[in-house]
Design a protein around this motif. Structure first.
Motif, PDB file in Angstrom:
ATOM      1  N   TYR A 231      27.428  40.792  87.910  1.00  0.00           N
ATOM      2  CA  TYR A 231      26.788  42.233  88.137  1.00  0.00           C
ATOM      3  C   TYR A 231      27.373  42.916  86.812  1.00  0.00           C
ATOM      4  N   GLY A 232      28.383  42.419  86.370  1.00  0.00           N
ATOM      5  CA  GLY A 232      29.005  43.257  85.023  1.00  0.00           C
ATOM      6  C   GLY A 232      28.457  42.503  83.792  1.00  0.00           C
ATOM      7  N   CYS A 233      27.861  41.278  83.653  1.00  0.00           N
ATOM      8  CA  CYS A 233      27.534  40.521  82.633  1.00  0.00           C
ATOM      9  C   CYS A 233      28.430  40.079  81.612  1.00  0.00           C
ATOM     10  N   PRO A 234      29.756  40.155  81.789  1.00  0.00           N
ATOM     11  CA  PRO A 234      30.708  39.733  80.658  1.00  0.00           C
ATOM     12  C   PRO A 234      30.700  38.152  80.424  1.00  0.00           C
ATOM     13  N   ARG A 235      31.031  37.922  79.308  1.00  0.00           N
ATOM     14  CA  ARG A 235      31.327  36.344  79.140  1.00  0.00           C
ATOM     15  C   ARG A 235      32.610  35.932  79.721  1.00  0.00           C
ATOM     16  N   LEU A 236      32.658  34.587  80.093  1.00  0.00           N
ATOM     17  CA  LEU A 236      33.737  34.128  80.900  1.00  0.00           C
ATOM     18  C   LEU A 236      34.957  34.376  80.058  1.00  0.00           C
ATOM     19  N   ALA A 270      31.277  47.460  80.851  1.00  0.00           N
ATOM     20  CA  ALA A 270      30.497  46.654  81.859  1.00  0.00           C
ATOM     21  C   ALA A 270      30.238  47.417  83.106  1.00  0.00           C
ATOM     22  N   PRO A 271      29.258  48.152  83.368  1.00  0.00           N
ATOM     23  CA  PRO A 271      29.021  48.741  84.817  1.00  0.00           C
ATOM     24  C   PRO A 271      28.974  47.948  85.844  1.00  0.00           C
ATOM     25  N   LEU A 272      29.342  48.552  87.036  1.00  0.00           N
ATOM     26  CA  LEU A 272      29.420  47.634  88.377  1.00  0.00           C
ATOM     27  C   LEU A 272      28.895  48.383  89.350  1.00  0.00           C
ATOM     28  N   PRO A 273      28.208  47.852  90.316  1.00  0.00           N
ATOM     29  CA  PRO A 273      27.694  48.589  91.422  1.00  0.00           C
ATOM     30  C   PRO A 273      29.070  49.211  92.385  1.00  0.00           C
ATOM     31  N   LEU A 329      21.118  40.122  84.242  1.00  0.00           N
ATOM     32  CA  LEU A 329      20.126  41.205  83.563  1.00  0.00           C
ATOM     33  C   LEU A 329      18.958  41.304  84.503  1.00  0.00           C
ATOM     34  N   ILE A 330      18.590  40.251  85.427  1.00  0.00           N
ATOM     35  CA  ILE A 330      17.481  40.687  86.224  1.00  0.00           C
ATOM     36  C   ILE A 330      17.861  41.728  87.152  1.00  0.00           C
ATOM     37  N   TRP A 331      18.978  41.563  87.908  1.00  0.00           N
ATOM     38  CA  TRP A 331      19.447  42.568  88.555  1.00  0.00           C
ATOM     39  C   TRP A 331      19.328  43.926  87.895  1.00  0.00           C
ATOM     40  N   HIS A 332      19.945  44.292  86.759  1.00  0.00           N
ATOM     41  CA  HIS A 332      19.930  45.364  86.118  1.00  0.00           C
ATOM     42  C   HIS A 332      18.588  45.898  85.748  1.00  0.00           C
ATOM     43  N   SER A 333      17.847  45.076  85.410  1.00  0.00           N
ATOM     44  CA  SER A 333      16.603  45.337  84.896  1.00  0.00           C
ATOM     45  C   SER A 333      15.614  46.041  85.997  1.00  0.00           C
ATOM     46  N   ARG A 334      15.760  45.485  87.530  1.00  0.00           N
ATOM     47  CA  ARG A 334      15.386  46.141  88.614  1.00  0.00           C
ATOM     48  C   ARG A 334      15.903  47.666  88.896  1.00  0.00           C
ATOM     49  N   GLN A 335      17.307  47.579  88.537  1.00  0.00           N
ATOM     50  CA  GLN A 335      17.880  48.839  88.941  1.00  0.00           C
ATOM     51  C   GLN A 335      17.371  49.957  87.988  1.00  0.00           C
ATOM     52  N   ILE A 336      16.991  49.620  86.611  1.00  0.00           N
ATOM     53  CA  ILE A 336      16.958  50.767  85.890  1.00  0.00           C
ATOM     54  C   ILE A 336      15.258  50.988  85.684  1.00  0.00           C
ATOM     55  N   LYS A 337      14.607  50.200  86.316  1.00  0.00           N
ATOM     56  CA  LYS A 337      12.989  50.307  86.330  1.00  0.00           C
ATOM     57  C   LYS A 337      12.647  51.585  86.600  1.00  0.00           C
TER      58      LYS A 337
END
Length: 408
Positions: A231-236, A270-273, A329-337
């Motif tokens: 959910y934060g989309c950081p690199r490992l 990195a925004p998180l829910p 990215l898919i999850w955030h795309s749905r949130q900001i739609k």
């Protein structure tokens, strides 16, 4: 086991995690060893191994001599200071990032191993010739490697040539020439996609299944790690350096702002829910020192084994840890739609306010002004603003950076 027992087990210095597919036995004081099989040199004789290791050591010396990576200080020169005129990133000598240094070193070791195995009398860096570079690029093309991968290898070889030329090997001034560059396929971001040949990474549902399996098979410690990755989309590599002093509970985000934590040292948030922030709060009580890396006791290899184990138990095909960014990215795309333009602009401004270099001054209508200004952003189309938000989320500034994560 109770929840407290699970935490103690997960945070133990000598932790043992066992299941049918996942097994870790590690002491923090243990020295990491890499076998000949892992190096893919177990087919070589003892003499050949020594010669190849010496060749790698010679490469390390010249690249270290060309490295500009030093401890941070207010007077420290940066890559931006070394740029030549208006050349952008072109023409900058030296290696300025520890992450880039490690990537170049790994790529050059692969190249030198290819030269040693496929050409006679390759024992020193002086024996590396331009024809070997062409042969190496052709071998990557034959293996159907992506344009981005081939381009990255050529960039590493160019930096090796620069380093060895400065060390006195004059012939390496033209080690990588125009013929080699013409062999690199088009590497436009719009044509890239995440996932190897025949795969497209995780769907959002598959990534969420992996997280649920971590909660079922392990503890909140491992579950929260995978939640942050998703959910934060950081690199490992960035995730393993996160500490609790970087977590902002008021703004529901993690500030990735440590030196050498991010790619190209580009700080971001990195925004998180809320439900992930709650899991972090539960973990925090077990970390009296807020500067301690939360998942620093785990290596990248162990995280990959963890994800692979959870994917197997969840009947999901394992792709890579990095592909969590695609699902995120898919999850955030749905949130900001359904966000308004004003909401998107405010979020983008919050991203670029993480550091002054994220919002540089540029020439606009003959005057210097910040690159991102709310009034100017509001004139943009909503689709552009959404792409800009997602690009900033991934740690990029160009909107086309999201294309590889959307292509199927």
């Amino acid at each position: 086991m109770t929840q407290i027992d699970e935490f103690k087990h997960a945070l133990a210095n000598n932790r043992v995690d066992e299941s049918k597919y996942f097994k870790i036995r590690q002491k923090r004081s243990c020295k990491k060893t890499v076998s000949d099989k892992q190096r893919k040199i177990n087919h070589l004789s003892s003499k050949q191994k020594k010669e190849l290791i010496k060749l790698h050591a010679d490469m390390d010396k010249v690249m270290i001599a060309n490295s500009k990576v030093t401890r941070f200080s207010d007077e420290k020169q940066t890559k931006r200071d070394a740029k030549k005129g208006n050349n952008g990133k072109l023409g900058v000598e030296g290696i300025w990032s520890s992450v880039t240094f490690d990537r170049y070193k790994r790529s050059c070791r692969t190249f030198l191993k290819y030269c040693y195995e496929n050409f006679d009398h390759v024992k020193t860096l002086r024996d590396i010739k331009p024809r070997m570079v062409g042969g190496f690029i052709q071998s990557l093309l034959d293996k159907n490697r992506s344009a981005k991968t081939i381009s990255a290898y050529v960039s590493a070889i160019r930096k090796l040539a620069e380093s060895s030329h400065k060390a006195g090997i004059k012939g390496h001034a033209s080690l990588v020439n125009d013929k080699h560059r013409s062999m690199i396929p088009d590497a436009r971001k719009a044509n890239r996609r995440r996932g190897s040949v025949g795969g497209v990474g995780y769907t959002l549902r598959e990534a969420q299944i992996i997280v649920k399996q971590a909660a079922r098979l392990y503890s909140l410690y491992e579950e929260t790690l995978l939640c942050v990755l998703l959910y934060g989309c950081p690199r490992l590599s960035e995730t393993l350096k996160i500490s609790f002093d970087q977590i902002d509970y008021d703004k529901q985000c993690i500030r990735l702002n440590k030196k050498n934590q991010n790619k190209n040292n580009r700080p971001r948030m990195a925004p998180l829910p809320p439900f992930v922030m709650e899991k972090l709060k539960q973990l925090e009580v077990y970390f009296p020192n807020k500067q301690t890396n939360i998942w620093g006791r785990m290596s990248e290899k162990q995280v990959r084994k963890l994800v692979k184990s959870c994917a197997t138990h969840g009947h999901v095909k394992f792709c890579s840890v990095h592909d969590f960014r695609k699902a995120g990215l898919i999850w955030h795309s749905r949130q900001i739609k359904d966000w308004s333009k004003e909401h998107l602009v405010a979020a983008i401004m919050q991203f670029v306010s993480a550091d002054v270099k994220l919002n540089p001054f540029i020439q606009r209508n003959g005057t210097l002004s910040p690159k991102y200004v709310p009034d100017q952003l509001l004139k943009r189309q909503k689709r552009w603003l959404m792409n800009q938000y997602l690009s900033q989320l991934l740690g990029h500034s160009r909107n086309d950076a999201t294309s590889p994560y959307k292509n199927f």
